[in-house]
Design an enzyme around this catalytic site. Structure first.
Site, PDB file in Angstrom:
ATOM      1  N   GLU A 228       1.102  -1.191   0.032  1.00 45.03           N
ATOM      2  CA  GLU A 228       0.012   0.039   0.120  1.00 45.03           C
ATOM      3  C   GLU A 228       0.926   1.232   0.028  1.00 45.03           C
ATOM      4  OE1 GLU A 228      -3.401   0.166  -0.016  1.00 45.03           O
ATOM      5  OE2 GLU A 228      -4.032  -1.965   0.516  1.00 45.03           O
ATOM      6  N   CYS A 262      -2.101   9.197   1.972  1.00 42.30           N
ATOM      7  CA  CYS A 262      -1.799   8.596   0.810  1.00 42.30           C
ATOM      8  C   CYS A 262      -2.795   9.134  -0.201  1.00 42.30           C
ATOM      9  CB  CYS A 262      -1.542   7.014   1.061  1.00 42.30           C
ATOM     10  SG  CYS A 262      -3.248   6.470   1.687  1.00 42.30           S
TER      11      CYS A 262
END
Ligand code: NAP
Length: 460
Positions: A228, A262
């Protein structure tokens, strides 16, 4: 360097923790492995009772956990509370649904019967970032413990107190020692852990650089990994967008968690006919945010997580401007103690400017104007990243069309409700592979075993 807890609001060192010695690390791995041999045979209800208890304990101590996050990485306190509440929800979600997600599934072969079973891998190494110091841990602890795996976790070196608090939470909830183990280890020790035959899978959330090195090491060992990684999500404003609704989301999408998310909106792409109005109103709204102590509920602009994070961002902005970008707002550190960055807007970013491709992990807006919808999609896709993105339009069908055309793992139409325990989270390209959360998240580290039954004629 050892683990250091530093208050980014003041720059004061709060605590240091040494890395584990080799003997301590070996003891932790041995314990995680022996625990797995028992944990794998526990029933789903037994696991669920512990994971759910952890959820309840977290919900009962929201303020304690939240203050720790604010203290160590500077998240504004109301955001920290929301993160802790959501972390508790994720644990509760997997306690409730884990068993159903991992039930055998029937297949339909030409002869006989067959099904797929899901069995745990073993001990997993999870390497996690500081930006959501509890949510990231809940995202791996909930599914993987419910699946019957045990986890050893290397958290980011700036949030050791959060890391230790989460391990204690699991122990307090009744998890056997070794089910969830926090490891205060160096990068080199993390490599040793990946190489260790007792480790059966590796999950990382973090930067592209970390992803490359950890995934490569896992690959050398032929160990399954999930990554991720970062993102540079497009926020596409079409000419029919309702700016009264768009502007608050634009501010939130860029400034939530001081811009250190993110899947934050990082590239703002507006169609020409609405671009000036959008930019003027966005800038005006950003100017109302006030820097202050993140522990104070009235603060609307908190510090970055560390001094290093601030210096890195300032350098990126300076480089962007040196390479031709126009600075429309901010660009400097704020003249006060702590690692505060002015809210910054860059425009005129050409494709040969590093800013065109790089992720800005903080309060920096990259603004682009484009001719039309097709140009907006093309620019959104001209990225090494592929995490998320959003499109803003009054026409839902148009929103769906644009969402389908953007190459990312997640798209949002007229909202930025990024995360929900039920919704798979993750990206493509340099944003990584694999998914966390939802049903998909629990399937990442289970053996999908085929079992076929039937009396077939013997082969000739
Ligand atoms: P980072 O520097 O990559 O650190 C993340 C974790 O990886 C930390 O625990 C770090 O440990 C460790 N690490 C880094 N390099 C390593 C190496 N060579 N060997 C072993 N461990 C290593 O990232 P960050 O700055 O903390 O986090 C921000 C990044 O994470 C951003 O790019 C953001 O977009 C991404 N992110 C992605 C998601 C997602 O779900 N896609 C979610 C959150 C954040 P140390 O702290 O000890 O260096």
């Amino acid at each position: 360097m050892a683990y250091q807890s530093i208050n980014p609001n003041t720059g004061k060192l709060l605590k240091t923790h040494d890395h584990l010695t080799s003997a301590q690390l070996e003891k932790s791995l041995a314990k995680a492995e022996s625990c797995f041999q028992q944990w794998r045979h526990t029933s789903y209800p037994e696991r669920a009772a512990i994971v759910n208890k952890a959820a309840l304990l977290m919900a009962a101590h929201i303020d304690d956990f939240a203050k720790l996050a604010t203290l160590e990485m500077g998240k504004r306190i109301d955001e920290a509370r929301a993160e802790v509440k959501f972390s508790s929800d994720i644990l509760a979600y997997y306690a409730k649904h884990g068993e159903a997600f991992l039930q055998p599934t029937k297949l339909h072969p030409t002869d006989g019967t067959a099904h797929m079973e899901s069995t745990p891998f073993g001990v997993l190494l999870c390497v996690e970032p500081w930006n959501f110091p509890f949510y990231q841990l809940a995202r791996i602890a909930g599914p993987h413990l419910m699946a019957g795996n045990t986890v050893v976790v290397k958290h980011a070196s700036c949030v050791p107190q959060c890391a230790i608090a989460f391990e204690k939470l699991l122990i307090d909830a009744g998890a056997p020692v070794g089910a969830y183990t926090n490891l205060l280890i160096s990068h080199e020790q993390a490599f040793q852990v990946i190489d260790d035959p007792r480790i059966k899978g590796v999950a990382l959330t973090g930067s592209v650089d970390a992803g490359r090195s950890i995934a490569a090491r896992a690959g050398q060992n032929l160990k399954k990994s999930s990554m991720e990684l970062g993102g540079s999500d497009a926020f596409i404003v079409l000419e029919d967008a309702d700016l009264d609704k768009v502007i608050p989301w634009a501010v939130w999408g860029r400034m939530y968690n001081a811009g250190q998310t993110c899947c934050a909106a990082k590239r703002f792409i507006a169609v020409e006919s609405i671009a000036d109005e959008f930019l003027a109103r966005f800038k005006q709204a950003l100017e109302t945010l006030k820097p202050g102590d993140p522990m104070d509920e009235k603060t609307t602009h908190g510090p970055l997580s560390t001094e290093d994070a601030l210096l890195q961002l300032l350098k990126q902005v300076d480089t962007a401007v040196a390479k031709g970008a126009t600075l429309l707002m901010g660009g400097k550190r704020i003249d006060r103690p702590g690692s505060f960055m002015q809210i910054t807007i860059l425009s005129d970013i050409q494709p040969d400017n590093p800013a065109f491709r790089d992720e800005f992990f903080g309060p920096v807006v990259s603004f682009y104007r484009v001719k039309d919808e097709a140009a907006a999609i093309a620019l959104a896709n001209d990225s090494d990243f592929g995490l998320g993105g959003s499109v803003w339009t009054k026409d839902e069908a148009r929103g769906k069309r644009v969402a389908s055309a953007v190459d990312t793992g997640m798209m949002f139409i007229n909202n930025l409700n990024w995360s929900d325990a039920e919704l798979p989270f993750g990206g493509i390209k340099n944003s990584g592979y694999g998914r966390e959360l939802g049903n998909m998240g629990i399937q990442e580290f289970v053996n999908k075993k085929l079992v076929r039954m039937g009396h077939f004629p013997a082969p000739l």
